[in-house]
Write an enzyme that holds these catalytic residues in place. Sequence first.
Site, PDB file in Angstrom:
ATOM      1  N   ARG A 264       0.841  -1.208   0.000  1.00  0.00           N
ATOM      2  CA  ARG A 264       0.000   0.000   0.000  1.00  0.00           C
ATOM      3  C   ARG A 264       0.872   1.252   0.000  1.00  0.00           C
ATOM      4  O   ARG A 264       0.609   2.206  -0.714  1.00  0.00           O
ATOM      5  CB  ARG A 264      -0.939  -0.004   1.211  1.00  0.00           C
ATOM      6  CG  ARG A 264      -2.149  -0.905   1.032  1.00  0.00           C
ATOM      7  CD  ARG A 264      -3.166  -0.715   2.159  1.00  0.00           C
ATOM      8  NE  ARG A 264      -2.742  -1.363   3.391  1.00  0.00           N
ATOM      9  CZ  ARG A 264      -3.153  -2.564   3.788  1.00  0.00           C
ATOM     10  NH1 ARG A 264      -4.023  -3.254   3.084  1.00  0.00           N
ATOM     11  NH2 ARG A 264      -2.718  -3.088   4.924  1.00  0.00           N
TER      12      ARG A 264
ATOM     13  N   ASP B 259     -15.845  -0.969  -4.523  1.00  0.00           N
ATOM     14  CA  ASP B 259     -16.000  -2.170  -3.700  1.00  0.00           C
ATOM     15  C   ASP B 259     -17.489  -2.493  -3.640  1.00  0.00           C
ATOM     16  O   ASP B 259     -18.324  -1.608  -3.803  1.00  0.00           O
ATOM     17  CB  ASP B 259     -15.442  -1.963  -2.284  1.00  0.00           C
ATOM     18  CG  ASP B 259     -15.079  -3.287  -1.602  1.00  0.00           C
ATOM     19  OD1 ASP B 259     -13.880  -3.612  -1.538  1.00  0.00           O
ATOM     20  OD2 ASP B 259     -16.005  -3.999  -1.151  1.00  0.00           O
ATOM     21  N   SER B 260     -17.799  -3.762  -3.393  1.00  0.00           N
ATOM     22  CA  SER B 260     -19.216  -4.141  -3.318  1.00  0.00           C
ATOM     23  C   SER B 260     -19.714  -4.185  -1.879  1.00  0.00           C
ATOM     24  O   SER B 260     -20.844  -4.565  -1.638  1.00  0.00           O
ATOM     25  CB  SER B 260     -19.429  -5.491  -3.998  1.00  0.00           C
ATOM     26  OG  SER B 260     -18.561  -6.454  -3.437  1.00  0.00           O
TER      27      SER B 260
ATOM     28  N   ASP C 129      -6.864  -5.436  -6.542  1.00  0.00           N
ATOM     29  CA  ASP C 129      -6.558  -6.284  -5.380  1.00  0.00           C
ATOM     30  C   ASP C 129      -7.785  -7.119  -5.019  1.00  0.00           C
ATOM     31  O   ASP C 129      -8.414  -6.910  -3.981  1.00  0.00           O
ATOM     32  CB  ASP C 129      -6.124  -5.409  -4.201  1.00  0.00           C
ATOM     33  CG  ASP C 129      -5.686  -6.244  -3.001  1.00  0.00           C
ATOM     34  OD1 ASP C 129      -5.306  -7.425  -3.204  1.00  0.00           O
ATOM     35  OD2 ASP C 129      -5.730  -5.734  -1.873  1.00  0.00           O
TER      36      ASP C 129
ATOM     37  N   CYS D  83      -4.287 -13.168  -4.471  1.00  0.00           N
ATOM     38  CA  CYS D  83      -4.043 -13.814  -3.175  1.00  0.00           C
ATOM     39  C   CYS D  83      -4.589 -15.238  -3.192  1.00  0.00           C
ATOM     40  O   CYS D  83      -4.886 -15.809  -2.154  1.00  0.00           O
ATOM     41  CB  CYS D  83      -4.634 -12.992  -2.032  1.00  0.00           C
ATOM     42  SG  CYS D  83      -6.398 -12.758  -2.161  1.00  0.00           S
TER      43      CYS D  83
HETATM   44  N1  SAH Z   1      -7.191  -3.629  -1.107  1.00  0.00           N
HETATM   45  C1  SAH Z   1      -7.798  -3.877   0.181  1.00  0.00           C
HETATM   46  C2  SAH Z   1      -8.183  -5.328   0.396  1.00  0.00           C
HETATM   47  C3  SAH Z   1      -9.121  -5.901  -0.656  1.00  0.00           C
HETATM   48  S1  SAH Z   1      -9.942  -7.314  -0.106  1.00  0.00           S
HETATM   49  C4  SAH Z   1      -6.872  -3.375   1.272  1.00  0.00           C
HETATM   50  O1  SAH Z   1      -5.727  -3.016   0.990  1.00  0.00           O
HETATM   51  O2  SAH Z   1      -7.280  -3.338   2.435  1.00  0.00           O
HETATM   52  C5  SAH Z   1     -11.124  -7.591  -1.333  1.00  0.00           C
HETATM   53  C6  SAH Z   1     -12.320  -6.648  -1.357  1.00  0.00           C
HETATM   54  O3  SAH Z   1     -13.054  -6.946  -2.534  1.00  0.00           O
HETATM   55  C7  SAH Z   1     -13.311  -6.752  -0.219  1.00  0.00           C
HETATM   56  O4  SAH Z   1     -13.462  -5.477   0.372  1.00  0.00           O
HETATM   57  C8  SAH Z   1     -14.638  -7.179  -0.876  1.00  0.00           C
HETATM   58  O5  SAH Z   1     -15.752  -6.504  -0.318  1.00  0.00           O
HETATM   59  C9  SAH Z   1     -14.436  -6.752  -2.293  1.00  0.00           C
HETATM   60  N2  SAH Z   1     -15.126  -7.503  -3.344  1.00  0.00           N
HETATM   61  C10 SAH Z   1     -15.220  -8.845  -3.490  1.00  0.00           C
HETATM   62  N3  SAH Z   1     -15.796  -9.159  -4.664  1.00  0.00           N
HETATM   63  C11 SAH Z   1     -16.089  -7.976  -5.281  1.00  0.00           C
HETATM   64  C12 SAH Z   1     -16.673  -7.627  -6.539  1.00  0.00           C
HETATM   65  N4  SAH Z   1     -17.062  -8.568  -7.404  1.00  0.00           N
HETATM   66  N5  SAH Z   1     -16.798  -6.330  -6.846  1.00  0.00           N
HETATM   67  C13 SAH Z   1     -16.398  -5.375  -5.973  1.00  0.00           C
HETATM   68  N6  SAH Z   1     -15.802  -5.646  -4.803  1.00  0.00           N
HETATM   69  C14 SAH Z   1     -15.670  -6.928  -4.446  1.00  0.00           C
END
Ligand code: SAH
Length: 390
Positions: free
Chosen positions: A206, A244-245, A294, A334
């Site tokens: 980050r 984000d969803s 991510d 991941c």
């Molecule tokens: N980049 C973040 C961690 C991401 S974790 C950090 O540094 O803290 C993955 C995220 O993807 C979660 O918040 C989850 O709510 C979101 N997510 C999962 N599937 C999704 C989709 N299809 N569209 C949008 N967001 C999604």
Amino acid sequence: MHKVFLKPGREKSLLRRHPWVFSGAIARTEGAVSAGDTVHIVAADGHFLGVAALNPNANISARVWDWNEGTQIGAAFFHRRLETAVGMRRSLFGREPDEAERLVHGESDGLPGLIVDRYADVVVLQISSAGCHRWRDAIIESLQQISAARAIYERSDADVLELEGLAPRTGLASGKLEIRESGIRLRVDVAKGHKTGFYLDQRDNRLQVGQLAAGRHVLNCFSYTGGFALQALAHGAASVTSVDSSADALQLARDHVQLNDLPADRCEWVDADVFQYLRKLRDQNRQFDLIILDPPKFAPTAATAERAARGYKDINLLGFKLLRPGGLLATFSCSGGVSADLFRKIVAGAALDAGANAQVIDQFHSTPDHPVSLAFPEGEYLKGLLCRVG
Ligand code: SAH
């Protein structure tokens, strides 16, 4: 509103505003009701006595919330009652932050079956009525706001629970802790957040990606509570669009912008599915200078790698298409089931299909407090590439 009719003459204690209705006082109950439902208690002749929470199976079959017929029982009601209880103690006793005090004393604070004690910055609550049990989430949410507690611990294990037909419940009910990561303040909900509350494996990435954001228009996909976005803003990004969803995660992300005095007018929080939103951006001909992908784990095992590969290919292809010449893509996986090798091949395929001429500038791994034993290569689940398009 369903009505509970009392037997003739049994309204006397309620007229003196005692909040309990015993099973023996009830003549009949209208409609199908279950424990915790809000009902109107009425006298034998039908006149209104109180708004109550019903518990048909308990000896104390109803507990009155309020004596006004128009009172609505909901999150706002509990917020007001809790504010009144906490405010009374603040104005009368003014206890210090490191002291302890009772914040809510059940029936006597108009909240039958709820005890709340504060021990410095930890709040302990005990729910022992079906009514408060029904509104548990709203109560915890309000307590978190009003008390500014670091954590709320639930001790609903009193003997009286059995009388109400409630299962004991103990543990952290809400724990929004505050941490600092590379100079940014973050609230972490260890009880309800993802993983243990936050994605610690991405800490160094980050910062590194954030440092690249200066002066750039950034698209931050799968933003969670804004980790990458906040670093980008702190390092002078021209704009950051985060997707984000999870509405809860986005709300916390917005709070983080304020908490850190970062420019709210430079960021946009989009509650959407990334797969769809990237297509929308493409159709609108939007372009970015730095894109972060991510996503959550698409493939926990090697068996699911193929489906995961399609997911990675899709978002990376769209990512490459949305980049301006000279733009950067920080793309992560991941999925334990997708090796670093396979991931690189997928990203290469995506660049090719997008018609992007891309170089790998750097490779990402999890932050070093997530070591990988040489004897356990599966421990290396997080990998990422920093690509630059020509
Ligand atoms: N980049 C973040 C961690 C991401 S974790 C950090 O540094 O803290 C993955 C995220 O993807 C979660 O918040 C989850 O709510 C979101 N997510 C999962 N599937 C999704 C989709 N299809 N569209 C949008 N967001 C999604």
